[in-house]
Design a protein around this motif. Sequence first.
Motif, mmCIF file in Angstrom:
data_model
loop_
_atom_site.group_PDB
_atom_site.id
_atom_site.type_symbol
_atom_site.label_atom_id
_atom_site.label_comp_id
_atom_site.label_asym_id
_atom_site.label_seq_id
_atom_site.Cartn_x
_atom_site.Cartn_y
_atom_site.Cartn_z
ATOM 1 N N GLY A 45 0.658 -0.874 0.036
ATOM 2 C CA GLY A 45 -0.070 -0.269 -0.009
ATOM 3 C C GLY A 45 0.946 1.378 -0.138
ATOM 4 O O GLY A 45 0.631 2.298 -0.408
ATOM 5 N N VAL A 46 1.917 1.134 0.781
ATOM 6 C CA VAL A 46 2.883 2.196 0.683
ATOM 7 C C VAL A 46 3.239 2.679 -0.573
ATOM 8 O O VAL A 46 3.698 3.806 -1.247
ATOM 9 C CB VAL A 46 3.900 2.238 2.399
ATOM 10 C CG1 VAL A 46 5.309 3.172 1.765
ATOM 11 C CG2 VAL A 46 3.330 2.200 3.329
ATOM 12 N N VAL A 47 3.609 1.859 -1.091
ATOM 13 C CA VAL A 47 4.207 1.268 -2.358
ATOM 14 C C VAL A 47 3.665 2.337 -3.638
ATOM 15 O O VAL A 47 3.651 2.726 -4.552
ATOM 16 C CB VAL A 47 4.773 -0.186 -2.941
ATOM 17 C CG1 VAL A 47 5.219 0.171 -4.343
ATOM 18 C CG2 VAL A 47 6.159 -0.335 -2.001
ATOM 19 N N LEU A 48 2.210 1.366 -3.531
ATOM 20 C CA LEU A 48 1.301 1.390 -3.817
ATOM 21 C C LEU A 48 0.472 3.841 -4.307
ATOM 22 O O LEU A 48 0.102 4.078 -5.086
ATOM 23 C CB LEU A 48 0.318 1.171 -4.459
ATOM 24 C CG LEU A 48 0.779 -0.394 -5.520
ATOM 25 C CD1 LEU A 48 -0.621 -1.171 -4.653
ATOM 26 C CD2 LEU A 48 1.322 -0.252 -6.222
ATOM 27 N N ALA A 49 0.671 4.038 -3.064
ATOM 28 C CA ALA A 49 0.652 4.976 -2.534
ATOM 29 C C ALA A 49 0.297 6.225 -3.066
ATOM 30 O O ALA A 49 -0.240 7.340 -4.213
ATOM 31 C CB ALA A 49 0.791 6.419 -1.543
ATOM 32 N N ALA A 63 -11.893 5.453 -4.334
ATOM 33 C CA ALA A 63 -12.259 4.096 -4.107
ATOM 34 C C ALA A 63 -12.249 3.277 -5.519
ATOM 35 O O ALA A 63 -11.412 2.745 -5.295
ATOM 36 C CB ALA A 63 -14.056 4.393 -3.751
ATOM 37 N N LEU A 64 -12.507 4.466 -6.327
ATOM 38 C CA LEU A 64 -11.822 3.590 -7.406
ATOM 39 C C LEU A 64 -10.158 3.597 -7.498
ATOM 40 O O LEU A 64 -10.061 1.873 -7.887
ATOM 41 C CB LEU A 64 -12.546 4.277 -9.138
ATOM 42 C CG LEU A 64 -11.523 4.317 -10.065
ATOM 43 C CD1 LEU A 64 -12.428 2.880 -9.973
ATOM 44 C CD2 LEU A 64 -12.415 4.789 -11.304
ATOM 45 N N SER A 65 -9.377 4.435 -7.272
ATOM 46 C CA SER A 65 -7.486 4.102 -7.141
ATOM 47 C C SER A 65 -7.730 2.609 -6.190
ATOM 48 O O SER A 65 -7.018 2.304 -6.212
ATOM 49 C CB SER A 65 -7.315 5.538 -6.352
ATOM 50 O OG SER A 65 -7.867 6.431 -7.092
ATOM 51 N N ALA A 66 -8.267 2.717 -4.891
ATOM 52 C CA ALA A 66 -8.041 1.738 -3.723
ATOM 53 C C ALA A 66 -8.795 -0.080 -5.041
ATOM 54 O O ALA A 66 -8.214 -0.522 -4.827
ATOM 55 C CB ALA A 66 -8.758 1.631 -3.255
ATOM 56 N N SER A 67 -9.978 0.027 -5.373
ATOM 57 C CA SER A 67 -10.020 -1.149 -6.339
ATOM 58 C C SER A 67 -8.915 -1.266 -7.566
ATOM 59 O O SER A 67 -8.888 -2.284 -7.515
ATOM 60 C CB SER A 67 -11.582 -0.281 -6.796
ATOM 61 O OG SER A 67 -12.613 -0.485 -5.766
ATOM 62 N N LEU A 68 -8.536 0.156 -7.788
ATOM 63 C CA LEU A 68 -7.710 -0.699 -9.148
ATOM 64 C C LEU A 68 -6.166 -1.514 -8.957
ATOM 65 O O LEU A 68 -5.654 -2.211 -9.265
ATOM 66 C CB LEU A 68 -7.482 0.864 -9.776
ATOM 67 C CG LEU A 68 -8.105 1.412 -10.492
ATOM 68 C CD1 LEU A 68 -7.607 2.841 -11.011
ATOM 69 C CD2 LEU A 68 -8.639 0.587 -11.521
ATOM 70 N N ALA A 69 -5.722 -0.933 -7.218
ATOM 71 C CA ALA A 69 -4.703 -1.031 -6.872
ATOM 72 C C ALA A 69 -4.837 -2.751 -5.841
ATOM 73 O O ALA A 69 -4.413 -3.206 -5.917
ATOM 74 C CB ALA A 69 -4.593 -0.411 -5.324
ATOM 75 N N LEU A 163 -4.402 -3.919 2.458
ATOM 76 C CA LEU A 163 -4.081 -3.062 0.972
ATOM 77 C C LEU A 163 -4.708 -2.162 0.558
ATOM 78 O O LEU A 163 -5.524 -1.249 0.714
ATOM 79 C CB LEU A 163 -3.485 -3.780 -0.305
ATOM 80 C CG LEU A 163 -3.221 -3.688 -1.520
ATOM 81 C CD1 LEU A 163 -2.065 -2.549 -1.507
ATOM 82 C CD2 LEU A 163 -2.752 -4.544 -1.959
ATOM 83 N N PHE A 164 -6.264 -2.841 0.996
ATOM 84 C CA PHE A 164 -7.490 -1.961 -0.203
ATOM 85 C C PHE A 164 -7.687 -1.060 0.973
ATOM 86 O O PHE A 164 -8.208 0.273 1.270
ATOM 87 C CB PHE A 164 -8.597 -2.940 -0.146
ATOM 88 C CG PHE A 164 -10.385 -1.941 -0.505
ATOM 89 C CD1 PHE A 164 -10.057 -1.278 -1.843
ATOM 90 C CD2 PHE A 164 -11.186 -1.723 0.118
ATOM 91 C CE1 PHE A 164 -11.390 -1.448 -2.133
ATOM 92 C CE2 PHE A 164 -11.845 -1.500 -0.370
ATOM 93 C CZ PHE A 164 -12.651 -0.867 -1.321
ATOM 94 N N PHE A 165 -8.023 -1.383 2.455
ATOM 95 C CA PHE A 165 -8.624 -0.243 3.363
ATOM 96 C C PHE A 165 -7.556 0.665 3.120
ATOM 97 O O PHE A 165 -7.861 1.992 3.526
ATOM 98 C CB PHE A 165 -8.981 -1.205 4.646
ATOM 99 C CG PHE A 165 -10.228 -1.726 4.463
ATOM 100 C CD1 PHE A 165 -11.926 -1.021 4.222
ATOM 101 C CD2 PHE A 165 -9.994 -3.418 4.335
ATOM 102 C CE1 PHE A 165 -12.751 -1.804 3.574
ATOM 103 C CE2 PHE A 165 -11.714 -3.955 3.937
ATOM 104 C CZ PHE A 165 -12.882 -2.888 4.177
ATOM 105 N N PHE A 166 -5.722 -0.110 3.498
ATOM 106 C CA PHE A 166 -4.880 1.139 3.794
ATOM 107 C C PHE A 166 -4.858 3.127 2.695
ATOM 108 O O PHE A 166 -4.847 3.608 2.923
ATOM 109 C CB PHE A 166 -3.831 0.547 3.652
ATOM 110 C CG PHE A 166 -2.793 1.505 3.906
ATOM 111 C CD1 PHE A 166 -2.888 1.730 5.418
ATOM 112 C CD2 PHE A 166 -1.874 1.428 3.042
ATOM 113 C CE1 PHE A 166 -1.559 2.530 5.964
ATOM 114 C CE2 PHE A 166 -0.386 2.429 3.044
ATOM 115 C CZ PHE A 166 -0.580 3.390 4.496
#
Length: 346
Positions: A45-49, A63-69, A163-166
Amino acid sequence: MWGLTPRDARYAARALMVMALIAGVAALKLAATLAAPVLLGLVVGVVLAPVVNRLRRIGVPRALSASLALILAIVVLILLVSALGPVLSGLMEEIPKIQREIRSWLDDIVSLVRGAESLGREIEESIAQGSDEAVKAAVPTLMDALWMAPNFMAQSMIFLGTLFFFVLTGEEIYAHLPARETALKAADRAVSHYFITVTSINAGLGLAVFGVMTLLDLPNAMLWGGAAFILNFVLYLGPVVMMASLLVAGFVNFHGGMVLVPMAVYLGLNMIEAQFVTPSLVGQRLHLNPLLVFLSILFGLWLWGPVGGVVSLPAMVWLLVFSGHRTEADIGMEPSAQAEPFAESA
């Protein structure tokens, strides 16, 4: 503390800290099935932030960004699981070859030692029997597979959920820690820069190993390239395991001086990567004591297995930057040049 002098109170406080540290390590060891995927999810999650932050700046909902991750992580997991089948099959195919090569070595040794025929036969039989048992032990039974599948799925769900919720709520979490918000964001930027850069370097090393092993006509060149990519995340230990494996592969597949060529070529590529590529891209001023790095990786492997070996160094970088012992410039990046992972958009 009541009834203690200030000096005794300090000693008692330090003793309590040591006991708390030991208890914490024991708890992390016992909770490996829960703690390891949680920490891995936080690291990813930190890497994808930064990527999520850039998407949010161009108007993509969080929310869409988290879903894509989350989708990206699921795709990577599927590809990893799909790749494990051929890799394990290739390893199982190599075991009989190694067994035959050991028998050949024993025949050569026995032929040079007079009067050792019976001893040589006993050794051969014991090794053959041991190899057969090793193959049987290495191939999981149906019950083992059924037992491991739910455990793997449960840890995968823990990793994906973390990952999603972070990614989804990281901004709110940091907003509730105003005193530490700047340090948290700096540590996140450092880990993201480090992990993405090192992943790119390891991918280049894996491609180079794949190309060279293909030119050398070593079987399973793609397997060796993938192994070089994965094992290079575990500093010191990973390259040693890779060199030992290539040495065995050289003895199995080549003759004469060629048996050392695969290992020597990999050693040369690894030295180029470690001495020139990584320092120039990651930063030459990240002065981490090699013994500290080595012990932290060993500790991670002992604590959580392969996952611990991978996340131990990013976790160390995060702690060093968060505690102020290292700055973002120390890992080859300028703070102003990077977008804050959870900063407010302009």
